[in-house]
Design an enzyme around this catalytic site. Structure first.
Site, PDB file in Angstrom:
ATOM      1  N   ARG A  32       0.818  -1.213   0.000  1.00  0.00           N
ATOM      2  CA  ARG A  32       0.000   0.000   0.000  1.00  0.00           C
ATOM      3  C   ARG A  32       0.850   1.261   0.000  1.00  0.00           C
ATOM      4  NH1 ARG A  32      -5.296   1.785   1.336  1.00  0.00           N
ATOM      5  NH2 ARG A  32      -5.395   3.573   2.744  1.00  0.00           N
ATOM      6  N   VAL A  97      -6.679   8.086  -1.031  1.00  0.00           N
ATOM      7  CA  VAL A  97      -6.480   6.644  -1.005  1.00  0.00           C
ATOM      8  C   VAL A  97      -7.458   6.128   0.045  1.00  0.00           C
ATOM      9  CG1 VAL A  97      -4.848   4.743  -0.738  1.00  0.00           C
ATOM     10  CG2 VAL A  97      -4.047   6.955  -1.591  1.00  0.00           C
ATOM     11  N   SER A  98      -8.448   5.386  -0.402  1.00  0.00           N
ATOM     12  CA  SER A  98      -9.547   5.004   0.479  1.00  0.00           C
ATOM     13  C   SER A  98      -9.076   4.103   1.607  1.00  0.00           C
ATOM     14  CB  SER A  98     -10.638   4.298  -0.316  1.00  0.00           C
ATOM     15  OG  SER A  98     -11.174   5.148  -1.293  1.00  0.00           O
ATOM     16  N   ALA A  99      -9.818   4.136   2.708  1.00  0.00           N
ATOM     17  CA  ALA A  99      -9.498   3.312   3.867  1.00  0.00           C
ATOM     18  C   ALA A  99      -9.538   1.835   3.490  1.00  0.00           C
ATOM     19  CB  ALA A  99     -10.486   3.587   4.994  1.00  0.00           C
ATOM     20  N   TYR A 239     -17.789   8.257  -0.499  1.00  0.00           N
ATOM     21  CA  TYR A 239     -16.747   8.572  -1.468  1.00  0.00           C
ATOM     22  C   TYR A 239     -16.969   9.964  -2.051  1.00  0.00           C
ATOM     23  CZ  TYR A 239     -14.568   3.947  -1.768  1.00  0.00           C
ATOM     24  OH  TYR A 239     -13.874   2.798  -1.488  1.00  0.00           O
TER      25      TYR A 239
END
Length: 380
Positions: A32, A97-99, A239
């Site tokens: 990540r 950057v999404s969880a 989002y």
């Protein structure tokens, strides 16, 4: 694995993030940190109203903790790139950057199999694209921002992923690689464009965060068959919207107004759970709401997205004859109250009992089954 990565994996395990067996291996394979810029903003503002910035070169431990936080996204762009990543700042979130928890929940819902061809709407940093590439036969990812596309493409190539990356309007899809077995969006929409329906193969899954004008944050899962997309809401997903689907107030120029009492305390309608508010938004798809505080107390403001009508509702004086002020031909507050009454009469059903169907005629909202329609509307 690093300490923060191990903590993240343990937390994801407790949420069922790896119930699709391939996802644990993908989590461990895709690094990540390779897909996160060295400078990021946190999503919680400080006392000055600024979003703190973390610089990997200055405080790598704090940066790593934020990147591997299982439940929080990190912001990589403000104001479509107009705000430079030089320090704490204010502005609108326009890329992140999404969880990890929502990233893996969506991948579980996607039902992805080897051999599938995938269209991803919203390349972003490339992290989700890399995860998709661990399973799918081919991934095409599209983003409207050329700087994001260039940076994400470079990250993917360094990591060895050959996904096709495209700079363009995700609402138009990418016809060159169609049809797709899976279409997944990493930005929210308030309607499904025809291009996605046309580019989905029979049996395809289309998974997207979905907003109503009234409340954001649904997760919609549709299946394609014969040029029709139909399916239910499977949960929540907060989002950023695609750029073309950002809500904009279009206030009418009106002088005449009417006033009335409210039939119900506005707090009962407007201060409920997310699921309640989102469900009301499905019933009144073109009504947007905001709230404000005045010297006399709280008010709710309602607009229709077509820009014809406005209603203002006073909380404290809701029983009085001037509590609701309306401009334009529609009584928006009466429409919202009617939606609330319907929801209550039906037993306060959860949002997951509602579904949408998209076909050549437009969109139909249904309850429990497609043959039980609530209302229909033409293409927006």
């Amino acid at each position: 694995m690093t300490y923060h990565r191990t903590v993240c994996e343990t937390a994801l395990e407790t949420t069922g993030a790896f119930r699709s067996p391939w996802l644990r291996a993908a989590f461990r394979t895709v690094e990540r940190t390779d897909f996160v810029p060295d400078r990021i903003w946190l999503i919680t503002a400080d006392d000055d109203g600024l979003y703190p910035m973390l610089d990997k070169a200055v405080d790598e431990p704090a940066w790593l903790a934020a990147v591997w936080d299982p439940h929080r996204s990190v912001v990589t762009q403000l104001d479509d790139g107009a705000t430079a990543a030089t320090g704490p700042a204010s502005g609108g979130f326009t890329s992140s950057v999404s969880a990890p928890d929502i990233v893996f929940e969506k991948l579980n819902q996607l039902d992805l199999e080897p051999g599938h061809r995938v269209l991803e709407i919203g390349l972003g940093s490339g992290y989700n694209t890399a995860l998709l590439s661990e399973r799918a036969a081919a991934v095409t990812s599209i983003d409207i921002d050329p700087d994001l596309v260039d940076a994400a493409t470079a990250r993917l190539r360094r990591a060895g992923y050959p996904a096709r990356t495209v700079c363009g309007d995700g609402l138009a899809g990418y016809g060159h690689d169609a049809p797709y077995d899976r279409i997944i969006a990493t930005a929210s929409v308030h309607g499904i464009p025809d291009a996605w329906r046309e580019q989905a193969a029979d049996g395809a899954v289309v998974l997207t965060p979905f907003n109503t004008a009234f409340e954001d944050g649904g997760l919609l899962k549709l299946r394609a068959q014969g040029g029709v997309l139909s399916g239910t809401f499977v949960g929540s997903a907060s989002y950023m919207p695609v750029r073309a689907h950002r809500w904009r107030h279009r206030l009418p120029s009106l002088d005449a107004y009417a006033q009335s009492a409210s039939p119900i305390d506005p707090a009962r309608v407007l201060d409920g759970t997310w699921a309640q508010s989102f469900t009301l938004g499905l019933h009144v798809p073109d009504i947007h709401r905001t709230a404000r505080s005045t010297e006399d107390g709280r008010q709710a403001q309602l607009w229709d997205t077509g820009g014809t009508s406005v209603s203002v509702v006073d909380y404290a004086a809701w029983r009085e004859g001037a509590a609701v002020t309306q401009w334009g031909p529609r009584n928006l507050w009466a429409e919202v109250v009617a939606a609330y009454a319907t929801w209550r009469t039906n037993g306060q059903p959860h949002v997951t009992r509602y579904g949408l169907t998209y076909d050549d005629a437009g969109r139909t909202l249904w309850f429990d089954a497609p043959d039980n329609p609530v209302h229909s509307c033409p293409h927006q």
